[in-house]
Structure formats: C-alpha cells, structure tokens
Design an enzyme around this catalytic site. Structure first.
Site, PDB file in Angstrom:
ATOM      1  N   GLU A 287     -68.837  -0.420 -62.714  1.00  0.00           N
ATOM      2  CA  GLU A 287     -70.314  -0.682 -62.713  1.00  0.00           C
ATOM      3  C   GLU A 287     -70.541  -0.390 -64.188  1.00  0.00           C
ATOM      4  O   GLU A 287     -71.401  -1.111 -64.704  1.00  0.00           O
ATOM      5  CB  GLU A 287     -71.057   0.018 -61.728  1.00  0.00           C
ATOM      6  CG  GLU A 287     -71.010  -0.626 -60.322  1.00  0.00           C
ATOM      7  CD  GLU A 287     -70.167   0.144 -59.460  1.00  0.00           C
ATOM      8  OE1 GLU A 287     -69.084   0.686 -59.894  1.00  0.00           O
ATOM      9  OE2 GLU A 287     -70.258   0.023 -58.394  1.00  0.00           O
TER      10      GLU A 287
ATOM     11  N   ALA B 106     -70.561  -5.748 -55.194  1.00  0.00           N
ATOM     12  CA  ALA B 106     -71.890  -6.553 -55.173  1.00  0.00           C
ATOM     13  C   ALA B 106     -71.975  -7.822 -55.922  1.00  0.00           C
ATOM     14  O   ALA B 106     -71.125  -8.058 -56.776  1.00  0.00           O
ATOM     15  CB  ALA B 106     -73.074  -5.571 -55.796  1.00  0.00           C
TER      16      ALA B 106
ATOM     17  N   GLU C  34     -67.778   1.145 -52.517  1.00  0.00           N
ATOM     18  CA  GLU C  34     -68.589   2.144 -51.812  1.00  0.00           C
ATOM     19  C   GLU C  34     -68.747   1.589 -50.321  1.00  0.00           C
ATOM     20  O   GLU C  34     -68.828   2.520 -49.426  1.00  0.00           O
ATOM     21  CB  GLU C  34     -69.887   1.697 -52.577  1.00  0.00           C
ATOM     22  CG  GLU C  34     -69.954   2.517 -53.879  1.00  0.00           C
ATOM     23  CD  GLU C  34     -71.356   1.942 -54.903  1.00  0.00           C
ATOM     24  OE1 GLU C  34     -71.508   0.710 -55.077  1.00  0.00           O
ATOM     25  OE2 GLU C  34     -71.915   2.882 -55.074  1.00  0.00           O
TER      26      GLU C  34
ATOM     27  N   GLY D 233     -69.354  -2.283 -55.707  1.00  0.00           N
ATOM     28  CA  GLY D 233     -69.914  -1.807 -54.073  1.00  0.00           C
ATOM     29  C   GLY D 233     -68.650  -2.082 -52.976  1.00  0.00           C
ATOM     30  O   GLY D 233     -68.936  -1.586 -51.808  1.00  0.00           O
TER      31      GLY D 233
HETATM   32  N1  T1G Z   1     -70.194 -10.906 -58.405  1.00  0.00           N
HETATM   33  C1  T1G Z   1     -70.277 -12.119 -58.325  1.00  0.00           C
HETATM   34  N2  T1G Z   1     -69.282 -13.121 -58.860  1.00  0.00           N
HETATM   35  C2  T1G Z   1     -68.155 -12.403 -58.981  1.00  0.00           C
HETATM   36  C3  T1G Z   1     -68.069 -11.156 -59.041  1.00  0.00           C
HETATM   37  C4  T1G Z   1     -68.851 -10.331 -58.590  1.00  0.00           C
HETATM   38  N3  T1G Z   1     -68.988  -8.881 -58.430  1.00  0.00           N
HETATM   39  N4  T1G Z   1     -66.558 -10.717 -59.587  1.00  0.00           N
HETATM   40  C5  T1G Z   1     -66.049 -11.810 -59.691  1.00  0.00           C
HETATM   41  N5  T1G Z   1     -66.939 -12.913 -59.523  1.00  0.00           N
HETATM   42  C6  T1G Z   1     -66.894 -14.451 -59.767  1.00  0.00           C
HETATM   43  C7  T1G Z   1     -66.438 -14.469 -61.442  1.00  0.00           C
HETATM   44  O1  T1G Z   1     -67.425 -14.903 -61.904  1.00  0.00           O
HETATM   45  C8  T1G Z   1     -65.596 -15.921 -61.303  1.00  0.00           C
HETATM   46  O2  T1G Z   1     -66.429 -16.924 -60.847  1.00  0.00           O
HETATM   47  C9  T1G Z   1     -64.913 -15.949 -60.051  1.00  0.00           C
HETATM   48  O3  T1G Z   1     -65.581 -14.851 -59.118  1.00  0.00           O
HETATM   49  C10 T1G Z   1     -63.177 -15.093 -60.010  1.00  0.00           C
HETATM   50  O4  T1G Z   1     -63.566 -13.874 -60.979  1.00  0.00           O
HETATM   51  C11 T1G Z   1     -74.022  -1.599 -55.884  1.00  0.00           C
HETATM   52  C12 T1G Z   1     -74.181  -3.098 -58.048  1.00  0.00           C
HETATM   53  C13 T1G Z   1     -62.811  -8.964 -59.033  1.00  0.00           C
HETATM   54  C14 T1G Z   1     -60.929  -8.150 -60.813  1.00  0.00           C
HETATM   55  O5  T1G Z   1     -67.718  -5.323 -61.839  1.00  0.00           O
HETATM   56  O6  T1G Z   1     -63.599  -7.536 -62.414  1.00  0.00           O
HETATM   57  O7  T1G Z   1     -70.944  -3.395 -57.158  1.00  0.00           O
HETATM   58  O8  T1G Z   1     -65.951 -18.146 -62.989  1.00  0.00           O
HETATM   59  O9  T1G Z   1     -61.984 -15.183 -62.722  1.00  0.00           O
HETATM   60  O10 T1G Z   1     -59.551 -12.681 -62.732  1.00  0.00           O
HETATM   61  O11 T1G Z   1     -72.570  -0.296 -56.910  1.00  0.00           O
HETATM   62  O12 T1G Z   1     -63.489 -10.722 -60.954  1.00  0.00           O
HETATM   63  O13 T1G Z   1     -65.018 -18.987 -61.038  1.00  0.00           O
HETATM   64  O14 T1G Z   1     -67.381 -19.272 -61.228  1.00  0.00           O
HETATM   65  O15 T1G Z   1     -62.862 -12.670 -62.751  1.00  0.00           O
HETATM   66  O16 T1G Z   1     -59.057 -12.561 -60.054  1.00  0.00           O
HETATM   67  C15 T1G Z   1     -69.074  -4.274 -59.387  1.00  0.00           C
HETATM   68  C16 T1G Z   1     -66.253  -7.948 -61.384  1.00  0.00           C
HETATM   69  C17 T1G Z   1     -70.102  -5.225 -59.447  1.00  0.00           C
HETATM   70  C18 T1G Z   1     -66.090  -6.277 -60.592  1.00  0.00           C
HETATM   71  C19 T1G Z   1     -61.131 -10.415 -60.168  1.00  0.00           C
HETATM   72  N6  T1G Z   1     -67.892  -5.345 -59.622  1.00  0.00           N
HETATM   73  N7  T1G Z   1     -65.325  -8.692 -61.176  1.00  0.00           N
HETATM   74  O17 T1G Z   1     -60.650 -10.982 -61.203  1.00  0.00           O
HETATM   75  O18 T1G Z   1     -61.301 -13.578 -60.909  1.00  0.00           O
HETATM   76  S1  T1G Z   1     -71.678  -4.389 -59.419  1.00  0.00           S
HETATM   77  C20 T1G Z   1     -67.273  -5.615 -60.784  1.00  0.00           C
HETATM   78  C21 T1G Z   1     -63.827  -8.500 -61.777  1.00  0.00           C
HETATM   79  C22 T1G Z   1     -71.773  -3.294 -57.927  1.00  0.00           C
HETATM   80  C23 T1G Z   1     -72.798  -1.489 -56.537  1.00  0.00           C
HETATM   81  C24 T1G Z   1     -72.898  -2.530 -57.956  1.00  0.00           C
HETATM   82  C25 T1G Z   1     -63.031  -9.770 -61.238  1.00  0.00           C
HETATM   83  C26 T1G Z   1     -62.190  -9.297 -60.270  1.00  0.00           C
HETATM   84  P1  T1G Z   1     -66.086 -18.624 -61.548  1.00  0.00           P
HETATM   85  P2  T1G Z   1     -62.371 -13.876 -61.963  1.00  0.00           P
HETATM   86  P3  T1G Z   1     -59.931 -12.603 -61.134  1.00  0.00           P
END
Ligand code: T1G
Length: 677
Positions: free
Chosen positions: A122, A60, A102, A99
């Site tokens: 999450e 998400a 999911e 997500g």
């Molecule tokens: N949403 C928005 N921005 C995101 C994002 C996300 N999920 N993931 C990464 N970014 C942005 C990050 O801030 C950075 O921005 C750029 O993308 C590159 O990220 C309903 C509610 C996927 C392993 O927890 O773990 O789903 O600084 O530098 O090293 O159940 O990003 O360039 O402006 O980290 O290649 C659950 C979070 C969400 C994964 C990639 N998902 N992301 O790593 O790149 S909650 C997560 C990561 C959810 C549902 C619930 C990592 C990555 P900027 P990066 P990376």
C-alpha cells in the site's frame, strides 16, 4: 465471484475475479455472505479461503478508490473472518498483496505454496494497509519485522513468511495447495484470533527506524503514517489501533501524493496499450537478437536480452572494442553476483548466450537487430542500408537513437515496415524505460512486437512518434536551453540544480549533464567556442568522466562548485554584454519545469505521445521524476494549468524568440480540465 465447495465438513470459498481477484464489492459481498451462512451450517466444521486463477488476491480494488464506498467495507469483512466461530484457513498461492494479505491475516491459520509471495505494498500507492494489516501483522511477526514489510511495501517469499510466523504451513506445491489446505483444516478445532494477541516494542524502535530510513521516506506522507500505525499496534488494543489506522488511511487516500502514486500505477499499465491496434495482433517470433555496437549502450542493451534468456549476436568493427564491450558486460554481471542478486551459474548462462563477432553477416540469423552505433544520421543510414541486404525477411530493424528520425533511417532500407526505434535509457541494463518509436511506415505487428518484447525483458515501454528527441529528450530541450540561459543571466549551476533536487528530481540539469557527458553532441572543435558547452568541452571539462564539468569532482566523484566554470560563465557574460542579476528559485522553476510541461502539451497535440499519462511514465521511468508527484502532466493538473500559463506568460520575454505557448495548454487552462479526461 465466490465459488463455494463443501468437502465433507470443510467449506472451501474460492475468490474468482480475474486477473488478480481484486477485492471489489462483489467479491467482498460474496465472501461475507458465504462466511455468514457457514456459521449457521452444522455440516461445516472449518472454512478454507482460496484464490482462483494465478494468485490469492492482489488486494483491494484500486479502481474503487475515490468512489462512494460499498458495504461490506474490507476492514469489516476481515473482522468478520477473524470473528468466525469456526476455524478459517487462508490458502495462499501466487501473491497475497495488500487487502489480499489482510484477508489472510483475518484468517486463523495460513498455508501457502512455497512459491507464493506475501506483501503489503500500500505504501507504494501513498496509503497504508487499511484493513487491519498494520495491527495484525505486528501481532504475528513482531513490530520491527512488520515495520520493514509495511514501510518498504516489498513482498516476501512464503518460505520467509513461514520462518517469521506469518504462514503456519507450506504446501508441497501450488498444485497440491487446495487439497492440503482442506486436510490441514480438518486438523484444526478452534479459531486462533490474531487480534487477541498483543505486541510490545520499545518506542525507540520506531524513532530508530524513522531515522535509519529518513533519506528514503523524507517528503513522503505514507511511510511516516505506516510507522505511526504500527506503533499504535504496540500501544492500543486491536479496535482502537484499527481506529487509528483508519484515520491515517483516510488522511492519506485523499492526499495529492496518493492520487499521484495511483496515477503512476495505472499510467504504467495504460502505456502498454497501443490505441487502434487489436489486442490479439500476431507478434513476430524473436528467437535471436542482434546488437550493433558493443559500447556502453550496446552492451547494456544486450544484457537485457541475455538476462531474459534470449541469445544475442553482438557485432563490433574491431576486436579490441568487442573484447572491451563483452568484458564490461561480464564485469557488470559479476558485480551483481557479488551483491547476491545473481549466482555464478546464472552469470555463465547469460554470457553463454552471447555471440560476439566482427562478422556483420552473422546478423542474418537474427529476428531483431538493434543498432547502437554513433549518434550520427549518415552512420545510421549506412548501417541500415547494409542491414537491408543481410537481414532475413521479416526481421525487425531497430535503432537505439535518442533523437534522430526513424523515418529517415527507414528510408535507407527497402523495408520501412520492419524499422522502428527502441530507445533505451542509460544505463540500458538498469533503466526501466524504453521509448518504442513508431515510424510513419512501421508495421503494426512490428510495433506490437517491440512493445511486448520490451515488457518481456522487464522494461516499461512507451510508444513515441517521430520527432527530434521523441518524448523525454524533446522535453529536455527547453529545460536545458533555459537552464543555460539562466547561468548567463546570473544563476549558478548549483542554484538551478538545487531547485530541481528540492522538487524531488534525483539530480538537476547540470548534474545530469556532467553524468551523461557534457561533450554529448559537441562538434569536437576546441577552437570553435560559441556556447557554454563549447567552452567547457574545449577545456576538457566533459563531465564526471573527466573529474570536471559544470562541477569539479574529487576522486570519489563528489561534486563541488567550480571557480573555473564561474570564470567561464563570467567571461561569456562580458562578451555577451549581460549584467548578472539575482534570479529567484521561482523563475528557475517556471523556466525549466513549466516549459517542459508546455512541450509535453505540444507532444500530445502532435500525437507523438498517445496520452498525457504516457508522458508521465516516460519521466517517471526515464528521468526519475518523483513518483509522488505523478509525472509532469499529472503535476500540471495538480497545480493547475492556469498557474502554468500565468508563470510562462510572466517570463515570456526570457523564454527565447522561438517560444510558443501550446494551444492545448491554453485551452485546458481556460476550461480548467485535466489533459487526459
Ligand atoms: N485493483 C484493481 N486493479 C488491479 C489491481 C488492484 N489491486 N491490481 C492489478 N490490477 C489490474 C491492473 O491495473 C491490470 O489492469 C490488471 O489488473 C493486471 O495487472 C485496504 C486499500 C497484483 C502484482 O498494490 O502490484 O489493498 O491494465 O498487469 O503484472 O489495505 O497488478 O489489464 O486493465 O499489474 O500480473 C494493494 C497492485 C491495493 C497490488 C499483478 N495492492 N497490483 O501483476 O498484472 S490497496 C497492490 C500489482 C489495498 C487495503 C488497501 C500487480 C500484481 P489492465 P498487472 P501482473
């Protein structure tokens, strides 16, 4: 955002929203629209959902949290995928997280690139999978396996996912995934809905899991909610289980812990940005790194580069020290291999990249030279003056100093533009934080290179300006000064430490002093006793390494309160004419934590830190600040700046004559505004 391609009778939907295909409103709307249209299109027999770019989807869009929700909500989209009358196949490469996974769980079948990783992280954001993950994953892989994935938040490789039944088929490779997914789709006639399944589990499974993980999840709201949600999957039909999941999700997402954890997620990424520098600044090539000093720090620093495949020339003054240092490095690698986290070949490969030498001139071949010698300015200036005549033009010269002025060190050379600080935290091969210290004359490309290199070796770098102690250690000063004063006024080391560990720190000020070494910075003259540290060091109480410091230690380094230390403190009180008094935990909190926040506000005012969230990153990754409390500055935002000011004013007379309240802190208290916004 969503690219659609019809391959004869298979419709391919490709999510294209770089860099991670976050499931923001436009991606969700595009998927929902294409899915709905496909239902009524007789040419479409099956549907493949894939991610463009480097991954399936990172989940998400976290930046949408806290904003008014936009339809279609992710849970509803996942339900629509599962309800499709035509088979839907998830084709996973790179990562499918949160997500993103999911969405794949809503698909009827899943094919994955063998290198892909699937996870529900999450919990690390203080929430839980809120789009059916806690209900569908157990139905696919069983309750216990689902508990492990969801409560740890750790992604699993596609090969393991296939064994567990989460993935139905592995593609030959990433490149062939798309084509194989289309071909696979043609073999599937009917939808297979995970939501139609049920999953049973003995209720004891959940109690046992909670008990087995109590220490890790204690004080944390999200893991407990995850367990509750997975339990619901074994007791309720899908729709009711989803309602339970939704209720838990809504509770968590508005809580302080999730706000703090999301803050840490973005703060770490913001720290990588250097204000005022062009993003595409040309970096200096670093082909070989030189390290001066093969002690604990020099060895640990070297291991970071060796593990990243970067050759290291390590220099010592004496063969015995060089052999000891390289021996420690090898043993550290071998210990990691014993735990199965490295192979013997990888150990040899890393060690083969190491060139130990007594020949200082060998550093002439290095592109970056890191000095990790004795923490003494004269020693460092002499080394840098010598380096100036040896290092090749354009080579970067860095000091690992934890307090001293990079400007003064740079002035010992004719190339101050090449000089910066790379302050690693001990143990350097483990701790993630590196303070990248920018001198007044450090060239922008040298600073940018230092930041990029730190990330390349798996560190979390933060830019710091020059001052005594930079960011983290400077904030330790008021904490330690007040902690020592509290001992003389009537507190005990264990009381002060307990306030910190109860707060969530891994250890308190005195436990940390014993671990790091009470003798750090001691003048080494046992006859000169002017402070508690002098008194302890004079009696050889140098900390854990001597089985005695502020605590006594047994053979297993288990601490216990020390009657000897109690006597030393008493003698000091008598000499200073101090009558001990009862000291409240609240006073300890104000004098050791609020004072740190005050120092942090000064660090911000002086431009030593680029932003308040950088200070939080330093404390999360350098000192183990509890992530669910965000960091010192976020925590102050949370409890209120006025409360910080009130507390400090209440104990102003005990904070020392040189204590001053940060004007920025007072201003924020008056405006009741967070620091960074
Ligand atoms: N949403 C928005 N921005 C995101 C994002 C996300 N999920 N993931 C990464 N970014 C942005 C990050 O801030 C950075 O921005 C750029 O993308 C590159 O990220 C309903 C509610 C996927 C392993 O927890 O773990 O789903 O600084 O530098 O090293 O159940 O990003 O360039 O402006 O980290 O290649 C659950 C979070 C969400 C994964 C990639 N998902 N992301 O790593 O790149 S909650 C997560 C990561 C959810 C549902 C619930 C990592 C990555 P900027 P990066 P990376």
């Amino acid at each position: 955002m969503i690219e659609t391609k019809l391959h004869d009778d298979v419709l391919e939907l490709v999510m294209n929203d770089p860099p991670v295909n976050a499931l923001g409103a436009s991606v969700r709307q595009g998927l929902a629209k294409a899915l709905a249209e496909a239902q009524g299109d007789p040419a479409v027999k099956a549907i493949v959902i894939r991610g463009g770019g480097k991954m399936f989807s990172g989940g998400a869009d976290i930046t949408e949290f806290g904003k008014p929700p936009v339809e279609p909500w992710l849970p509803a989209l996942v339900d629509a995928i599962e309800a499709s009358a035509k088979p839907v196949i998830g084709a996973i490469h790179g990562m499918a997280l949160g997500g993103g996974l999911e969405v794949a769980l809503g698909c009827h079948y899943r094919i994955a690139d063998p290198e892909a990783k699937l996870g529900l992280p999450e919990v690390s954001l203080g929430i839980l999978p809120g789009a059916g993950g806690t209900q569908r994953l157990p139905r696919l892989i069983g309750a216990e396996a689902a508990l492990g994935m969801i409560v740890s938040g750790t992604p699993i490789p596609a090969s393991k996912a296939a064994q567990a039944g989460l993935v139905d088929k592995l593609s030959e490779s990433d490149d062939s995934l798309a084509a194989e997914a289309i071909a696979y789709a043609r073999t599937l006639e009917t939808p297979r809905r995970t939501g139609d399944r049920s999953v049973a589990a003995d209720p004891a499974v959940f109690e046992r899991f909670a008990a087995d993980n109590a220490r890790k999840i204690d004080n944390l709201d999200a893991p407990k909610a995850c367990i509750e949600a997975v339990k619901a999957a074994t007791e309720l039909p899908l729709t009711e289980g989803q309602e339970k999941e939704r209720a838990l999700f809504m509770q968590l997402i508005s809580g302080d812990q999730s706000r703090a954890l999301r803050h840490v997620f973005f703060a770490e990424r913001a720290a990588a940005r250097i204000d005022g520098l062009p993003k595409d600044i040309r970096l200096r090539p670093i082909g070989r790194v030189g390290v001066i000093g093969a002690g604990t720090m020099g060895g640990g620093i070297s291991m970071n580069f060796l593990s990243a495949g970067i050759p290291v020339t390590i220099v010592e003054m004496a063969q015995e020290a060089l052999d000891r240092g390289t021996g420690v490095m090898r043993r550290n690698y071998e210990a990691t291999a014993t735990k199965g986290r490295l192979t013997a070949e990888q150990v040899e490969k890393a060690m083969d990249l190491l060139t130990p030498t007594l020949d200082f001139d060998a550093l002439a071949s290095c592109d970056l030279i890191i000095e990790a010698a004795y923490e003494n300015m004269d020693v460092k200036k002499e080394i840098f003056a010598r380096l100036d005549g040896i290092a090749k033009p354009g080579a970067m010269l860095a000091s690992n100093t934890s307090y001293l002025s990079i400007d003064e060190i740079a002035a010992a050379t004719a190339r101050p533009q090449d000089v910066l600080g790379l302050h690693f935290f001990s143990p350097a091969n483990v701790m993630k934080l590196v303070e990248v210290v920018r001198g007044a004359r450090t060239a922008p490309d040298a600073l940018a290179t230092g930041m990029a290199l730190a990330r390349k070796i798996g560190k979390v770098p933060v830019v710091a300006g020059v001052c005594y102690g930079f960011i983290g250690n400077r904030m330790l000063i008021p904490r330690q000064t007040n902690a020592n004063a509290l001992l003389l006024e009537g507190a005990t080391p264990e009381q002060v430490d307990r306030v910190h560990t109860a707060f969530g720190m891994p250890m308190g000020p005195f436990q940390m002093a014993d671990l790091a070494g009470v003798d750090i910075g001691w003048h080494r003259d046992p006859s000169r006793i002017e402070s508690l540290q002098d008194a302890l060091c004079a009696q050889g109480r140098w900390g854990q390494k001597k089985q005695a410091g502020f605590y006594d230690y047994d053979g297993k380094r288990q601490p216990s309160p020390s009657p000897v230390v109690a006597k030393i403190i008493d003698d000091f009180r008598v000499k200073a004419g101090i009558t001990p008094r009862d000291i409240s935990d609240e006073e300890i909190m104000v004098r050791t934590l609020y004072t740190m926040v005050n120092e942090g506000a000064k660090i911000l005012e002086e431009g030593i830190a680029q932003r308040a969230s950088d200070i939080d990153v330093v404390w999360n990754y350098g000192y183990g600040w509890p992530r669910h409390k965000g960091g010192p500055m976020f925590w102050a935002d949370t409890i209120g700046w006025d409360r910080i000011v009130d507390g400090l004013m209440r104990y102003k007379d005990r904070l020392g004559d040189d204590f001053t309240l940060s004007p920025l802190l007072m201003q924020r208290a008056a405006e009741d505004k967070p620091l960074d916004r």
